[in-house]
Design a protein around this motif. Structure first.
Motif, PDB file in Angstrom:
ATOM      1  N   ARG A 152      -0.491  -0.058   2.309  1.00 44.79           N
ATOM      2  CA  ARG A 152      -1.723   0.677   2.006  1.00 44.79           C
ATOM      3  C   ARG A 152      -2.762  -0.270   1.420  1.00 44.79           C
ATOM      4  NH1 ARG A 152      -3.288   3.097   5.018  1.00 44.79           N
ATOM      5  NH2 ARG A 152      -5.071   3.491   3.694  1.00 44.79           N
ATOM      6  N   VAL A 153      -2.316  -1.153   0.508  1.00 42.04           N
ATOM      7  CA  VAL A 153      -3.268  -2.069  -0.140  1.00 42.04           C
ATOM      8  C   VAL A 153      -3.923  -2.983   0.906  1.00 42.04           C
ATOM      9  CG1 VAL A 153      -3.538  -3.918  -1.846  1.00 42.04           C
ATOM     10  CG2 VAL A 153      -2.078  -1.950  -2.360  1.00 42.04           C
ATOM     11  N   TYR A 156      -6.861  -1.307   2.186  1.00 42.08           N
ATOM     12  CA  TYR A 156      -8.004  -1.229   1.269  1.00 42.08           C
ATOM     13  C   TYR A 156      -8.669  -2.576   1.060  1.00 42.08           C
ATOM     14  CZ  TYR A 156      -5.743   3.186   0.238  1.00 42.08           C
ATOM     15  OH  TYR A 156      -5.163   4.415   0.360  1.00 42.08           O
ATOM     16  N   THR A 157      -7.974  -3.671   1.362  1.00 48.03           N
ATOM     17  CA  THR A 157      -8.512  -5.002   1.038  1.00 48.03           C
ATOM     18  C   THR A 157      -8.866  -5.798   2.287  1.00 48.03           C
ATOM     19  OG1 THR A 157      -6.257  -5.871   0.943  1.00 48.03           O
ATOM     20  CG2 THR A 157      -7.263  -5.222  -1.149  1.00 48.03           C
TER      21      THR A 157
ATOM     22  N   SER B  22     -11.956   5.906  -9.557  1.00 52.71           N
ATOM     23  CA  SER B  22     -12.117   5.118  -8.332  1.00 52.71           C
ATOM     24  C   SER B  22     -10.816   4.920  -7.554  1.00 52.71           C
ATOM     25  CB  SER B  22     -12.727   3.761  -8.670  1.00 52.71           C
ATOM     26  OG  SER B  22     -11.866   3.062  -9.541  1.00 52.71           O
ATOM     27  N   TRP B  23      -9.694   4.775  -8.273  1.00 50.48           N
ATOM     28  CA  TRP B  23      -8.444   4.425  -7.586  1.00 50.48           C
ATOM     29  C   TRP B  23      -7.611   5.648  -7.193  1.00 50.48           C
ATOM     30  CZ3 TRP B  23      -5.040   6.562 -10.944  1.00 50.48           C
ATOM     31  CH2 TRP B  23      -5.403   6.590 -12.298  1.00 50.48           C
ATOM     32  N   ALA B  26      -7.035   6.386  -3.363  1.00 47.43           N
ATOM     33  CA  ALA B  26      -6.070   5.434  -2.785  1.00 47.43           C
ATOM     34  C   ALA B  26      -4.638   5.799  -3.185  1.00 47.43           C
ATOM     35  CB  ALA B  26      -6.404   4.014  -3.213  1.00 47.43           C
ATOM     36  N   GLU B  29      -3.519   8.740  -1.046  1.00 49.94           N
ATOM     37  CA  GLU B  29      -3.158   8.299   0.306  1.00 49.94           C
ATOM     38  C   GLU B  29      -1.803   7.590   0.309  1.00 49.94           C
ATOM     39  OE1 GLU B  29      -6.905   7.572   3.248  1.00 49.94           O
ATOM     40  OE2 GLU B  29      -6.276   5.881   2.028  1.00 49.94           O
ATOM     41  N   THR B  30      -1.587   6.751  -0.692  1.00 51.03           N
ATOM     42  CA  THR B  30      -0.343   5.978  -0.758  1.00 51.03           C
ATOM     43  C   THR B  30       0.856   6.906  -0.975  1.00 51.03           C
ATOM     44  OG1 THR B  30      -1.583   4.098  -1.619  1.00 51.03           O
ATOM     45  CG2 THR B  30       0.797   4.026  -1.898  1.00 51.03           C
ATOM     46  N   CYS B  83      -6.716  14.175  -1.401  1.00 48.83           N
ATOM     47  CA  CYS B  83      -7.587  13.515  -0.417  1.00 48.83           C
ATOM     48  C   CYS B  83      -8.654  14.487   0.074  1.00 48.83           C
ATOM     49  CB  CYS B  83      -6.779  13.015   0.779  1.00 48.83           C
ATOM     50  SG  CYS B  83      -5.684  11.637   0.403  1.00 48.83           S
TER      51      CYS B  83
END
Lengths: 161, 164
Positions: A152-153, A156-157, B22-23, B26, B29-30, B83
């Motif tokens: 996943r990271v 995002y990166t 902000s995180w 993410a 989703e993860t 999400c």
């Protein structure tokens, strides 16, 4: 032109970079493969840790080939996705960590599957798993979860170069 | 009506949290990816036994892993709501999102059939016992529908409008 630049010029890489759906088709395949491999490994791990004791361990010998198909799908889709963006990914820490965790996760699963087969009492349902097997099961859960997170990271990166 | 529900969903504490931290999107989703692996891995053990890829293990042993699948589903219901709350109107306007929800409804109806008509038969299965055609169809549909749900999920950005 170096190797990674050359990879980005291959037909499959151009397909990922230039077609409308190539990238998404590969990502979808990669997600299905992940569900198969990681999912199967998670079930092996929780069974070794004591969940679902009625399920014979021999079932997992039937599940491993299924997991291998998932792994093959992800090796294939992953390689093509890498080819399309190798120059960047090679320097992306999350990508490097993901590969390391998959390698270590693979070692943990092999050691676990081997250990379980040699542990007759556990394999036949007469005893719970050895401490060694339980430690390997926890490592399997952690490493494959880590690989999912790292994946996943990357999303995002990632930048294209 | 539709707009009011979407507006309300954009104003829940969860929605504010996902937009302000902000995180958090993410993380949702993860968790969604982790949850789908748990859900699908458990379904492999259950459905492949019922399809007949192997006949090892009792029906009850397989049923135990349906609860693991439910934990995976619960994780994904929560993370998915996270999400969605980030931008309900954008998701709702996305045809692939509606397709994905439709597929989940079908998987839910298939599960209802499993619970009402198959589970009793399955609970009686001993190791080595074969399943009947009806059970094999329900198990096959379960695997097929969830694979399609995963694929639809991955195709959400293709038809997304606005920021999601």
């Amino acid at each position: 032109m170096n190797f990674l630049e050359g990879l980005q010029q291959t037909v499959m890489a151009r397909w990922v970079l230039e077609s409308d759906y190539g990238f998404y088709i590969l990502l979808a395949g990669h997600a299905v493969g992940m569900a198969v491999v990681a999912g199967a490994m998670f079930m092996l791990a929780i069974r070794v840790l004591g969940y679902g004791k009625d399920e014979p361990m021999a079932v997992f010998d039937r599940l491993y080939p299924v997991a291998w198909w998932g792994f093959a799908l992800n090796a294939l889709t992953g390689t093509i996705l890498f080819a399309a963006n190798g120059i960047h990914l090679f320097q992306n820490l999350a990508f490097v960590l993901k590969l390391v965790m998959i390698a270590l996760g693979g070692v943990a699963v092999f050691a676990l599957a081997r250990g379980v087969r040699q542990d007759q009492a556990f394999f036949e349902g007469r005893a719970s798993a050895s401490l060694r097997s339980k430690v390997l099961a926890v490592a399997t859960l952690g490493l494959w979860t880590g690989a999912i997170i790292a994946g996943r990271v990357i999303g995002y990166t990632m930048t294209y170069s | 009506m539709e707009t009011q529900i979407l507006d309300w969903m954009a104003q829940t504490p969860l929605a504010h949290a996902v937009r302000n931290i902000s995180w958090l999107f993410a993380v949702c989703e993860t968790v969604h990816f982790f949850g789908l692996s748990v859900l699908f891995g458990a379904l492999l053990l259950v459905d492949l036994r019922l399809v007949g890829l192997w006949k090892l293990g009792s029906g009850r042993a397989a049923i135990a892993f349906t609860y693991v699948a439910m934990i995976g589903f619960a994780l994904n219901l929560i993370s998915g709501l996270g999400c969605f709350s980030n931008n309900p109107a954008s998701y709702w306007a996305n045809p692939i999102f509606k397709l994905k929800m439709g597929l989940i409804v079908l998987a839910g109806l298939n599960l209802l059939w499993f619970e009402l008509y198959e589970k009793r038969k399955i609970a009686l299965l001993a190791t080595g016992d074969a399943t009947d055609l009806e059970t094999r169809i329900v198990a096959s549909l379960s695997l097929l529908l969830w694979v399609l749900v995963i694929i639809a999920g991955r195709f959400l950005p293709v038809t997304a409008t606005g920021s999601s």
